[in-house]
Design a protein around this motif. Structure first.
Motif, mmCIF file in Angstrom:
data_model
loop_
_atom_site.group_PDB
_atom_site.id
_atom_site.type_symbol
_atom_site.label_atom_id
_atom_site.label_comp_id
_atom_site.label_asym_id
_atom_site.label_seq_id
_atom_site.Cartn_x
_atom_site.Cartn_y
_atom_site.Cartn_z
ATOM 1 N N ASN A 56 0.839 -1.195 0.000
ATOM 2 C CA ASN A 56 0.000 0.000 0.000
ATOM 3 C C ASN A 56 0.878 1.250 0.000
ATOM 4 N N ARG A 57 0.236 2.400 0.068
ATOM 5 C CA ARG A 57 0.975 3.667 0.027
ATOM 6 C C ARG A 57 1.744 3.950 1.315
ATOM 7 N N ARG A 58 1.345 3.281 2.418
ATOM 8 C CA ARG A 58 2.087 3.432 3.679
ATOM 9 C C ARG A 58 3.387 2.640 3.655
ATOM 10 N N LYS A 59 3.589 1.918 2.565
ATOM 11 C CA LYS A 59 4.774 1.091 2.356
ATOM 12 C C LYS A 59 4.837 -0.084 3.324
ATOM 13 N N ASP A 60 3.643 -0.618 3.717
ATOM 14 C CA ASP A 60 3.622 -1.899 4.404
ATOM 15 C C ASP A 60 4.145 -2.931 3.416
ATOM 16 N N ILE A 61 4.717 -3.994 3.920
ATOM 17 C CA ILE A 61 5.402 -4.972 3.077
ATOM 18 C C ILE A 61 4.735 -6.330 3.205
ATOM 19 N N ILE A 62 4.574 -7.008 2.076
ATOM 20 C CA ILE A 62 4.179 -8.410 2.066
ATOM 21 C C ILE A 62 5.449 -9.198 1.780
ATOM 22 N N SER A 63 5.771 -10.110 2.673
ATOM 23 C CA SER A 63 6.994 -10.900 2.541
ATOM 24 C C SER A 63 6.651 -12.377 2.456
ATOM 25 N N THR A 64 7.342 -13.075 1.579
ATOM 26 C CA THR A 64 7.212 -14.529 1.469
ATOM 27 C C THR A 64 8.559 -15.123 1.838
ATOM 28 N N ALA A 65 8.542 -16.073 2.782
ATOM 29 C CA ALA A 65 9.786 -16.675 3.248
ATOM 30 C C ALA A 65 9.616 -18.167 3.450
ATOM 31 N N LEU A 66 10.703 -18.887 3.279
ATOM 32 C CA LEU A 66 10.762 -20.309 3.595
ATOM 33 C C LEU A 66 11.507 -20.448 4.910
ATOM 34 N N GLN A 67 11.013 -21.315 5.779
ATOM 35 C CA GLN A 67 11.655 -21.509 7.074
ATOM 36 C C GLN A 67 11.362 -22.915 7.555
ATOM 37 N N SER A 68 11.972 -23.295 8.655
ATOM 38 C CA SER A 68 11.686 -24.606 9.227
ATOM 39 C C SER A 68 11.423 -24.457 10.717
ATOM 40 N N LYS A 83 10.928 -27.298 13.985
ATOM 41 C CA LYS A 83 10.868 -28.672 14.496
ATOM 42 C C LYS A 83 10.835 -29.705 13.374
ATOM 43 N N GLY A 84 11.702 -29.512 12.384
ATOM 44 C CA GLY A 84 11.820 -30.468 11.292
ATOM 45 C C GLY A 84 10.802 -30.322 10.184
ATOM 46 N N HIS A 85 9.922 -29.352 10.274
ATOM 47 C CA HIS A 85 8.910 -29.128 9.245
ATOM 48 C C HIS A 85 9.300 -27.943 8.378
ATOM 49 N N ALA A 86 9.269 -28.141 7.061
ATOM 50 C CA ALA A 86 9.530 -27.051 6.118
ATOM 51 C C ALA A 86 8.239 -26.242 5.976
ATOM 52 N N LEU A 87 8.339 -24.924 6.150
ATOM 53 C CA LEU A 87 7.176 -24.037 6.133
ATOM 54 C C LEU A 87 7.356 -22.900 5.144
ATOM 55 N N VAL A 88 6.224 -22.381 4.673
ATOM 56 C CA VAL A 88 6.218 -21.146 3.902
ATOM 57 C C VAL A 88 5.406 -20.143 4.712
ATOM 58 N N ASP A 89 5.917 -18.924 4.812
ATOM 59 C CA ASP A 89 5.257 -17.866 5.578
ATOM 60 C C ASP A 89 5.018 -16.684 4.649
ATOM 61 N N VAL A 90 3.754 -16.277 4.536
ATOM 62 C CA VAL A 90 3.383 -15.083 3.772
ATOM 63 C C VAL A 90 2.810 -14.119 4.796
ATOM 64 N N ARG A 91 3.512 -13.004 5.038
ATOM 65 C CA ARG A 91 3.166 -12.150 6.168
ATOM 66 C C ARG A 91 3.265 -10.676 5.811
ATOM 67 N N LYS A 92 2.422 -9.885 6.463
ATOM 68 C CA LYS A 92 2.463 -8.435 6.324
ATOM 69 C C LYS A 92 3.412 -7.864 7.383
ATOM 70 N N TYR A 93 4.262 -6.963 6.960
ATOM 71 C CA TYR A 93 5.178 -6.248 7.843
ATOM 72 C C TYR A 93 4.848 -4.767 7.766
ATOM 73 N N MET A 94 5.131 -4.051 8.833
ATOM 74 C CA MET A 94 4.909 -2.603 8.844
ATOM 75 C C MET A 94 6.110 -1.917 9.481
ATOM 76 N N HIS A 95 6.152 -0.613 9.374
ATOM 77 C CA HIS A 95 7.218 0.170 9.999
ATOM 78 C C HIS A 95 6.733 0.620 11.381
ATOM 79 N N ASP A 96 7.551 0.400 12.415
ATOM 80 C CA ASP A 96 7.165 0.873 13.745
ATOM 81 C C ASP A 96 7.527 2.346 13.891
ATOM 82 N N ARG A 97 7.321 2.897 15.077
ATOM 83 C CA ARG A 97 7.564 4.338 15.287
ATOM 84 C C ARG A 97 9.012 4.738 15.071
ATOM 85 N N GLU A 98 9.932 3.784 15.250
ATOM 86 C CA GLU A 98 11.354 4.074 15.027
ATOM 87 C C GLU A 98 11.769 3.821 13.581
#
Length: 96
Positions: A20-32, A34-49
Motif C-alpha cells: 500500500n501507500r504506507r509502504k507496508d510490506i508483504i513478505s514470502t519466506a521459507l523456514q523450518s 521442528k523439522g517441518h519445512a514451512l512457507v510464511d506469507v506475512r504483512k510487515y509494517m514500519h514501527d515508530r522508530e
C-alpha cells in the motif's frame, strides 16, 4: 515419496513487495520449525522508530501445501480479471 527433514538456520526471504501507500510490506519466506519445512506469507509494517516489524496478519503452512496455494492464487487472479478487477499486469501498490 517421503518428506525430507530439513532445518534452515534462519528464514530464507523469497520475495517482498509494498502492499500500500504506507509502504507496508508483504513478505514470502521459507523456514523450518521442528523439522517441518514451512512457507510464511506475512504483512510487515514500519514501527515508530522506522524498523520493519512483522504483524499477526499472515499465514504459515507446510511447504507441501504450496502448490495448493499457488492454484488458489491463480484462480483468484483469473476471477479478478473475469470480473474486470484486473486488466493485465497492473501494479498500483495496493490501497487497502
Amino acid at each position: 515419496m517421503g518428506t525430507r527433514k530439513l532445518e534452515l538456520a534462519e528464514p530464507v526471504v523469497v520475495d517482498r513487495f509494498f502492499s500500500n501507500r504506507r509502504k507496508d510490506i508483504i513478505s514470502t519466506a521459507l523456514q523450518s520449525y521442528k523439522g517441518h519445512a514451512l512457507v510464511d506469507v506475512r504483512k510487515y509494517m514500519h514501527d515508530r522508530e522506522g524498523k520493519i516489524v512483522p504483524t499477526s496478519k499472515g499465514i504459515t503452512m507446510k511447504v507441501t501445501r504450496l502448490l495448493d496455494l499457488q492454484k488458489a492464487i491463480s484462480k483468484a487472479v483469473d476471477k479478478a480479471r473475469e470480473l474486470g478487477l484486473l486488466d493485465g499486469n497492473e501494479d498500483d501498490g495496493g490501497d487497502e
